[in-house]
Scaffold this active site. Sequence first.
Site, PDB file in Angstrom:
ATOM      1  N   LYS A 100      30.152  45.643  27.049  1.00 21.34           N
ATOM      2  CA  LYS A 100      31.552  45.584  27.481  1.00 21.34           C
ATOM      3  C   LYS A 100      32.293  46.732  26.808  1.00 21.34           C
ATOM      4  CE  LYS A 100      35.324  42.187  27.845  1.00 21.34           C
ATOM      5  NZ  LYS A 100      35.676  40.771  27.573  1.00 21.34           N
ATOM      6  N   ASP A 133      39.688  29.551  29.432  1.00 21.82           N
ATOM      7  CA  ASP A 133      39.419  30.275  30.683  1.00 21.82           C
ATOM      8  C   ASP A 133      38.143  29.773  31.343  1.00 21.82           C
ATOM      9  OD1 ASP A 133      40.290  31.994  32.612  1.00 21.82           O
ATOM     10  OD2 ASP A 133      39.506  33.813  31.681  1.00 21.82           O
TER      11      ASP A 133
END
Length: 549
Positions: free
Chosen positions: A215, A311
Amino acid sequence: MCDMGGLDNLVANTAYLKAQGGDDKEMKKRRRSLSLPKPEQCASLRTSLDKDFESLCEKQPIGKKLFRQYLSQGGPECTTAAEFLDDLNEWELSESAARDKARTNIINKFCKEGSKSSLTFLTGDVATKCKAVSDKDFEEVMGQVKTATKEFLKGKPFTEYQASPFFDKFLQWKEYEKQPISEKYFYEFRTLGKGGFGEVCAVQVKNTGQMYACKKLCKKRLKKKHGEKMALLEKKILERVNSLFIVSLAYAYDTKTHLCLVMSLMNGGDLKYHIYNIGEKGIEMDRIIYYTAQIATGILHLHDMDIVYRDMKPENVLLDSQGQCRLSDLGLAVEIAVGKTISQKAGTGAYMAPEILNETPYRTSVDWWALGCSIYEMVAGYTPFKGPDAKKEKVEKEEVQRRILNEEPKFEHKNFDAATIDIIKQFLKKKIDERLGCKNDDPRKHEWFKSINFARLEAGLIDPPWVPKPNVVYAKDTGDIAEFSEIKGIEFDAKDDKFFKEFSTGAVSIAWQQEMIDTGLFDELSDPNRKESSGGSDDDKKSGTCTLL
């Protein structure tokens, strides 16, 4: 006419799939130049290392492996203690007849008077109970014996281990673990996706062949959008978690332009992709139950550390190449002190609990609500408060929020059965104190999970009901992934440099050590008969460290 976008995608996918197959010849060539730091280089580490038994001998994979090797040569009591813990673990993970057989074996081997493997280090009441144990009280007594065995190992065996060659070897690996990490440590492959601050791409460690997802967070974009605190919080949470059902962080480093988090490669696609892009909308029930069991266990791991995910949604649940799933994207996760609550609005609209929408105090309750929404979506192919016609007639955000606060979900899809409806209803209770998972209860005890042996699931011993095809890339075409515009006018100062340094801490112990073991590098570099190559730079030879790149 040649479709260059399609060609680029084909090339990217081919290189990515080929990398997962590995190149043994190239790997062997690279490894011949590697060596561990010399023992004398580890003197300062020996002094500074926190001598915590649980961390050094149980949690860290190389530490656990070397401590067990020491116990096998540490005398009869050490050997017996290790054998007992192994046999008890086998019993804990066994089922039916195998479990009965394992229990009988433990009683005969370790508890009978005069047995060659009797646990002579036990004292007092525990020793008496062990000798008199029966099938009826076996589980209770063995729990006490297990605790006493670990206490024994924490004493003299642990002290003597620290003076042994096995601990010297551990220190060499810990010193090696501290090596500087940069982009040159990896091969980089195709882009897998993009987010608000950067992209995710596939990478491969040059020295081990291990594949990861990287990432890459754009430094300038982070600064412009004030995302530094969130990025650092996600990194610190990922460093702390250690669960089969949450993506693992293996490395954190920075380049001139990006902060990089190197994590588990989950190349089986996310659950949203599987709901909407493979066959009919929705997922088969056996898969839903299996995935939800893993998700719930991952959520509980976070909650045990007072971390709220915030989330939870199918898009953030990723499958690996074996068909196991993990929670990902902890960018909204937050640690909440014991006894405290927050009321901040965060998450994704269709999965937000009433308390988030109302901005009233909450803790872990919001994750269970979102899990209920996710189960519903996996079954029906749409979220509970949008309905089946959401694609045809766009449901406005305000309307979704109104339904969440005022309406109950409808169960009209043909695949809903009684147990599934019940667990979803329990998760979607609007009052927190009535919601499953919020009443000092374990949601995994609901009848819906009756087919799951959670001890075996957590040990990775249950085969998944579906396995991704190895020759398929479960990600968007590279041409479908939008490019970012250039960030102009952003300059870095001393405060930024301090933040970058705090972020870039290199290898993460547990994940890195597991990589060394899984890829065979631990056995290779620990082999006393291994001949070191003359390869590497002069600096490498002077320092005795491995050739890294």
